[in-house]
Design an enzyme around this catalytic site. Structure first.
Site, PDB file in Angstrom:
ATOM      1  N   ASP A 115      -5.238   6.373 -16.184  1.00  0.00           N
ATOM      2  CA  ASP A 115      -5.755   6.699 -14.861  1.00  0.00           C
ATOM      3  C   ASP A 115      -5.843   5.444 -14.000  1.00  0.00           C
ATOM      4  O   ASP A 115      -5.609   4.323 -14.464  1.00  0.00           O
ATOM      5  CB  ASP A 115      -7.131   7.350 -15.002  1.00  0.00           C
ATOM      6  CG  ASP A 115      -7.450   8.281 -13.842  1.00  0.00           C
ATOM      7  OD1 ASP A 115      -6.642   8.368 -12.898  1.00  0.00           O
ATOM      8  OD2 ASP A 115      -8.522   8.910 -13.868  1.00  0.00           O
ATOM      9  N   TYR A 173      -7.568   3.920 -27.841  1.00  0.00           N
ATOM     10  CA  TYR A 173      -8.096   3.350 -26.603  1.00  0.00           C
ATOM     11  C   TYR A 173      -9.238   2.406 -26.952  1.00  0.00           C
ATOM     12  O   TYR A 173      -9.979   2.618 -27.921  1.00  0.00           O
ATOM     13  CB  TYR A 173      -8.603   4.450 -25.667  1.00  0.00           C
ATOM     14  CG  TYR A 173      -7.511   5.117 -24.866  1.00  0.00           C
ATOM     15  CD1 TYR A 173      -7.179   4.676 -23.586  1.00  0.00           C
ATOM     16  CD2 TYR A 173      -6.791   6.183 -25.399  1.00  0.00           C
ATOM     17  CE1 TYR A 173      -6.175   5.283 -22.854  1.00  0.00           C
ATOM     18  CE2 TYR A 173      -5.776   6.798 -24.674  1.00  0.00           C
ATOM     19  CZ  TYR A 173      -5.475   6.343 -23.405  1.00  0.00           C
ATOM     20  OH  TYR A 173      -4.471   6.932 -22.675  1.00  0.00           O
TER      21      TYR A 173
END
Length: 328
Positions: A115, A173
């Protein structure tokens, strides 16, 4: 992650069509959302450049060749990985540079759709083109033209069926929290001045491992029909000096899911939420995690794993620039 679906889908279809028609001399960009390449015609697109010396493609050879790219990038100032209208994206920047270098249409797809403001330590993408170039020359050519915020780490030829996103089995992540303010680290960490109870945060992080309904942690505005049950393979949370590192590994993640997990763990560390509150969020929907969404600055796509790959335990400190958060 956030997408412009219609542009990306139209974009990929045209790429695939144009790759099979060598008489066409021009080429636009491509986007990525679902399988099946599409590409839209852009106004003012440039004529295809001549093949550079050292490239092995002849005029009669239009068989696509696929390369696997591993890259890192600073997501600050980008709208995210996914190409979007009127916005600067990582994918769009790569496409423009690759088309200039290879002199024709290319398709680039990424393993993780990060994002806006999210970084990558080792994103994986595949690049498909009809112009063959030695991997080392392709790496150097791309890096020479890319902005300093994007860096290609490795280029290697990939099998025809390799797909950066669909072939991936796991993604990890990493989120970095700093308890030490610094003028240089703001865009790479989430600075929190409050004292955080590490053991309570670690206990909360362990609750996320396994197969759960993460509807409380997902932003459903982009895809209301997406299933919210996700299997998280593993979580780790460690401290090094004033830095806290949270790593989460799974096959896929919902939009904003990791950042909301981090926000909830921080509230547990502040002792404003209890472990029982986290359990309840995993059992039934709660709007609370949305309010607690952590900023994108501390989030990194750490690694993408394929068949035969293994993820090593965190070794701290991870990379040199994280040392900015360590007190002397």
């Amino acid at each position: 992650m956030r997408q412009d679906r219609s542009d990306a889908d139209q974009h990929r279809k045209t790429v695939k069509k144009r790759m099979t028609k060598p008489e066409r001399k021009t080429g636009p960009s491509a986007g990525e959302r679902r399988p099946g390449m599409k590409l839209r015609q852009e106004k003012g697109e440039r004529p295809r450049q001549k093949v550079q010396a050292g490239e092995k493609a002849g005029r009669g050879d239009v068989s696509p060749v696929k390369y696997r790219l591993t890259l890192e990038y600073d997501g600050t100032g980008y709208s995210g990985w996914q190409m979007q209208k009127n916005a600067k994206s990582i994918q769009g920047t790569l496409l423009r540079v690759a088309e200039d270098l290879l002199g024709g249409p290319v398709d680039i797809q990424g393993a993780g759709r990060t994002d806006a403001g999210v970084h990558a330590l080792a994103q994986v993408a595949h690049l498909e083109t009809t112009r063959r170039m030695p991997p080392r020359k392709l790496l150097e050519g791309l890096n020479d033209a890319l902005p300093s915020s994007i860096n290609i780490l490795r280029v290697e030829e990939a099998p025809p069926l390799f797909h950066a996103r669909h072939s991936a089995q796991l993604r990890s992540y990493l989120y970095v929290i700093s308890g030490h303010r610094t003028a240089f680290g703001k865009r790479y960490v989430w600075w929190i001045r409050d004292h955080l109870e590490l053991k309570k945060m670690q206990a909360a992080s362990r609750l996320f491992a396994g197969f759960h309904d993460f509807s409380s942690f997902a932003d459903k505005r982009m895809d209301k029909q997406a299933p919210t049950r996700v299997k998280v393979e593993a979580t780790e949370l460690h401290a090094s000096g004033d830095l806290i590192f949270f790593r989460v590994t799974g096959s896929h993640f919902l939009w904003k899911m990791v950042r909301r997990m981090v926000g909830v763990m921080v509230e547990v560390g502040r002792e404003k939420l209890d472990i029982s509150d986290v359990r309840q969020m995993l059992k039934s929907y709660s709007p609370e995690p949305a309010r607690l969404t952590a900023p994108p600055s501390g989030l990194y796509l750490e690694r993408v794993l394929y068949e035969g790959d293994s993820l090593q335990s965190l070794t701290l400190p991870l990379v040199p620039w994280f040392a900015i958060g360590l007190q002397k």
